[in-house]
Scaffold this active site. Structure first.
Site, PDB file in Angstrom:
ATOM      1  CD  GLU A   1       8.901  38.886 -13.650  1.00 34.24           C
ATOM      2  OE1 GLU A   1       8.087  38.042 -14.069  1.00 34.24           O
ATOM      3  OE2 GLU A   1       8.751  39.465 -12.585  1.00 34.24           O
TER       4      GLU A   1
ATOM      5  CE1 TYR B   1      15.050  40.418 -18.471  1.00 38.49           C
ATOM      6  CE2 TYR B   1      13.627  39.082 -17.085  1.00 38.49           C
ATOM      7  CZ  TYR B   1      14.692  39.962 -17.222  1.00 38.49           C
ATOM      8  OH  TYR B   1      15.384  40.381 -16.107  1.00 38.49           O
TER       9      TYR B   1
ATOM     10  NE  ARG C   1       8.775  34.315 -12.957  1.00 36.20           N
ATOM     11  CZ  ARG C   1       9.692  34.978 -12.290  1.00 36.20           C
ATOM     12  NH1 ARG C   1      10.949  34.589 -12.345  1.00 36.20           N
ATOM     13  NH2 ARG C   1       9.369  36.014 -11.570  1.00 36.20           N
TER      14      ARG C   1
ATOM     15  CG  HIS D   1      12.513  43.744 -14.981  1.00 38.76           C
ATOM     16  ND1 HIS D   1      12.230  43.334 -13.712  1.00 38.76           N
ATOM     17  CD2 HIS D   1      13.170  42.710 -15.564  1.00 38.76           C
ATOM     18  CE1 HIS D   1      12.686  42.107 -13.518  1.00 38.76           C
ATOM     19  NE2 HIS D   1      13.250  41.705 -14.635  1.00 38.76           N
TER      20      HIS D   1
ATOM     21  CD  GLN E   1      19.305  47.945   2.824  1.00 40.27           C
ATOM     22  OE1 GLN E   1      18.348  47.839   3.561  1.00 40.27           O
ATOM     23  NE2 GLN E   1      20.455  48.435   3.234  1.00 40.27           N
TER      24      GLN E   1
HETATM   25 FE1  SF4 Z   1      17.447  40.241  -0.413  1.00 41.93          FE
HETATM   26 FE2  SF4 Z   1      18.098  39.252   1.961  1.00 41.93          FE
HETATM   27 FE3  SF4 Z   1      16.877  41.623   1.808  1.00 41.93          FE
HETATM   28 FE4  SF4 Z   1      15.585  39.333   1.277  1.00 41.93          FE
HETATM   29  S1  SF4 Z   1      16.427  39.977   3.234  1.00 41.93           S
HETATM   30  S2  SF4 Z   1      15.513  41.175   0.058  1.00 41.93           S
HETATM   31  S3  SF4 Z   1      17.166  38.156   0.272  1.00 41.93           S
HETATM   32  S4  SF4 Z   1      18.903  41.117   1.018  1.00 41.93           S
END
Ligand code: SF4
Ligand code: NAP
Length: 700
Positions: A177, A179, A227, A265, A352
């Site tokens: 990613e 880093y 990773r 990223h 979200q």
């Molecule tokens: Fe994040 Fe939940 Fe949306 Fe999946 S469903 S991306 S875990 S907020």
């Protein structure tokens, strides 16, 4: 596959590869599911350790094979943010024991992720292979001296030892990613000419030295996961040859398992948002798997058991790593193992409530499961989980005197409230005027790239059956009907109606409210203006410009759209993007002078903006709407008149609450509560609606 009559559960394992045990270095895992690293916002203060422990323990009880924690820095310089959690002292060890004890008591295994952010650190003390500023952080990282590089290797080794003292089964060394370790590996960020750069082999030395020295210090009975980046997806990233050579050298250095990541990223290719097809990158993982003899885990956009099984059964990986799906459902593994994937609360990759929160320095949770990250919060109590039991018919429920609840509206808020209340033993009637459940989610899933939203509706449909909610479809609730129903409480989740706007010509036949366009009731002509550039305006612009809406999205077409080269011919795995010819010419308009889409999610907004740019959508900001007539849509922009000659105009100007029932019910003395969009329509989103409904149901 046969089902036993007593339980309805399959008699043979439904996903035979996923549920076959695997030995990874010193540990045997009962299934091939790893819960990948996520930053929850609970890692940074020692006092949050009990919350973190409760979160992980719930997932361990749900059957996940191995848990990997969020990233902890091996030293102060490597912290992602100034106060980020570290593993560098005995005091850290004590706090972490709370976590490891809880996971082990729940029958799980857990590894600590060691992450040095390098030039992605969000503080002025950041350090990297060379002096540089990343495009996503404001701070310039200083160049690490040769001594500092050596000290950092030693810090990783010390942190691994402390992790062991804290009770971890192993560590994951974060090398993807973009880093620090990834920065050492790539010529993009490492142009050193000393022992740590200059040739591919010297660039790999930092990564392999860390693994070699941890193995030497900890011996063979400590799990070491590395990773690694399958493809950096940035110009001047690692080549395929270098990637495969790294995998071989890591195995030789003592890594037990190669976990995978894709894209830095700062990459301009989306890798985790909902529009990325499921398992879009496993072709990259397969190549690495063929280069080594240790197990390799695939990640990114694997969210359902069938996808996971297909990845494993087709030989693309030995294990799957999923992170967000475990925010959405702690019992993912148990439900898959029971052969009941329909009971999984699926992660819809919206970001979200998880990643968008993380970027705002807020604790992560989940849009579809607001309990995630709040397992110790009484506002989100654990529900009696009937999901693994045979469905209890409503007539056989034990409750002797259930409180009777009416929920009006089966959008996300109504669905969450009704199913949560019923799961707590209340007697719930759910009224929906339409012919199916879903509300705004039913529309959202029509948007290309948002098909995952249908999974949430499937989940709620299942929960309605499991919890005994009495669903009345096609039944518009009325004031007399609700009053006659004898309900103790009425929850109005009647949602929103599209906002209508005042504008000369707005009632012309070529002006449409967005639901008509999204649902397909209206087909727009080749030139379209969209009034309103919020989330829905962007979605509608995406829908209308989709090059071939009828063609199913495949990883191949998606790779080509975003310029990903699955053959990995050039460095970074990139090639020229081919977004396809847009289906229409679209103008997306707002009155504000701010950047278009500024209110979209931090981790998803750029994807929408960039897709629309590639399709030639014209964004117009600072517009004044004048009128609509035969010539088109008249605007004032920057003091000048402009006419958009368009065939159709779609209004995406937000929503107003729909709450006609509220006042008459209150006047009649009913106990009524507004929830979701019916409560507050402004910037309505499903996250707020589901969370509010869940909190409310817990208090009923
Ligand atoms: Fe994040 Fe939940 Fe949306 Fe999946 S469903 S991306 S875990 S907020
Ligand atoms: P929104 O985000 O509030 O956007 C409404 C848009 O309409 C704004 O661009 C606003 O811009 C404009 N507008 C408001 N009143 C107007 C008026 N009277 N006349 C003309 N224009 C007007 O609402 P939404 O797009 O309906 O989205 C609803 C919610 O769902 C939001 O919270 C959104 O974040 C979420 N959502 C998000 C996504 C996503 O992230 N991709 C997708 C769908 C929905 P001006 O006032 O500047 O003109």
């Amino acid at each position: 596959m046969t089902a036993t009559p007593a339980t309805g559960h399959p008699a043979s394992p439904p996903y035979p590869t996923l549920f076959s045990p695997v030995t990874v270095g010193p540990v045997r895992l009962e299934n091939r599911v790893i819960m990948g690293s996520m930053h929850l916002g609970l890692e940074d203060r020692r006092r949050d350790a009990p919350k973190l422990a409760a979160f992980y323990a719930e997932r361990a009880r749900g059957g996940v094979g191995l848990i990997i924690t969020g990233g902890f820095a091996p030293n102060r310089t490597g912290r992602l943010t100034p106060m980020a959690g570290t593993m560098r002292s005995a005091a850290d060890v004590v706090a972490h024991r709370t976590v490891t004890h809880a996971v082990h008591a729940a029958g799980g295994r857990i590894a600590l992720q060691l992450l040095h952010a390098g030039r992605y650190s969000y503080h002025p003390w950041s350090a990297a292979p060379e002096r540089s500023t990343s495009p996503i952080t404001p701070f310039t990282a200083r160049r690490m001296s040769r001594r500092a590089v050596g000290r950092t290797v030693a810090d990783f080794v010390r942190a691994a030892g402390l992790a062991r003292r804290a009770g971890y089964d192993g560590v994951e060394v974060m090398g993807s990613e973009g880093y620090l370790i990834n920065q050492f590996l790539s010529p993009r960020t490492n142009r050193r000419t000393d022992a740590w750069g200059g040739t591919p082999s010297k660039r790999r030395r930092f990564a392999t030295e860390i693994v070699r020295r941890i193995r030497a210090a900890e011996g063979p009975d400590f799990l070491i996961v590395f990773r690694m980046s399958m493809a950096d997806l940035v110009p001047d990233g690692q080549s395929l040859t270098e990637t495969l050579e790294l995998a071989r050298e890591l195995e030789e250095a003592g890594a037990d398992l190669l976990n995978t990541g894709i894209g830095w990223h700062e990459a301009r290719v989306p890798t985790i948002v909902t529009s990325v097809p499921r398992a879009a990158f496993t072709a990259f993982t397969r190549r690495v798997r063929e280069a080594v003899t240790i197990p390799v885990a695939a990640s990114n956009r694997i969210n359902m058991p069938l996808t996971a099984e297909q990845v494993l059964a087709s030989g693309q990986a030995d294990l799957v790593t999923m992170a967000r799906p475990f925010l959405a459902d702690p019992d993912w593994v148990a439900k898959a193992a029971a052969g009941t994937p329909g009971r999984i609360n699926t992660c819809i990759a919206c970001n979200q409530a998880c990643l968008d929160h993380t970027f705002q320095n807020r604790p992560a949770s989940c849009l579809v499961n607001p309990r995630a990250g709040r397992e110790t919060d009484p506002a989100f109590p654990p529900l009696p989980d009937r999901s693994l039991l045979p469905v209890a018919p409503r007539s056989r429920r034990k409750d002797t005197a259930p409180r009777r609840i009416a929920v009006v509206g089966a959008g996300p808020a109504g669905l969450a409230a009704a199913t949560q209340a019923a799961a707590r033993g209340l007697d719930v009637d759910l009224f929906e005027a339409g012919g199916s459940i879903g509300g705004q989610f039913r529309l959202a899933r029509q948007i290309p790239g948002k098909e995952e939203f249908a999974e949430t509706l499937r989940y709620f449909r299942q929960r309605i059956d499991e919890t005994g909610v009495c669903l009345h479809l096609g039944r518009r609730a009325t004031v007399p009907g609700l009053l006659d129903g004898g309900y103790d409480r009425i929850l109005l989740a009647t949602g929103v109606v599209p906002r209508t706007i005042e504008l000369p010509g707005i009632d012309r036949p070529n002006v449409h409210a967005y639901p008509d366009v999204v649902s397909g009731r209206v087909r727009c002509g080749p030139r379209v203006a969209i009034i309103g550039a919020g989330g829905i305006g962007h979605d509608v612009a995406g829908l209308l410009t989709e090059p071939d809406p009828a063609a199913p999205q495949s990883p191949r077409s998606w790779h080509s759209q975003w310029g990903v080269d699955p053959d990995f011919t050039d460095r970074g795995g990139l090639t020229a993007a081919d977004p396809g010819a847009p289906a229409r010419r679209v103008h997306l308009i707002q009155r504000k002078t701010t950047r278009l889409g500024a209110g979209l999610g931090k981790t998803t907004g750029w994807v929408h903006r960039s897709a629309l740019r590639a399709r030639g959508v014209e964004g117009i900001t600072g517009a004044g709407y004048v009128r609509i007539d035969d010539d088109g849509l008249h605007l004032d922009v920057d003091g000048a008149r402009r006419v958009l000659e368009v065939d159709d105009i779609v209004v995406c100007a937000g929503q107003d609450s729909q709450r006609d029932l509220y006042d008459p019910l209150v006047a009649a003395g009913a106990d009524v509560v507004l929830v979701g969009g019916a409560d507050v329509a402004a910037e309505l989103d499903a996250k707020r609606a589901i969370e509010q409904a869940t909190r409310l149901a817990a208090r009923l």
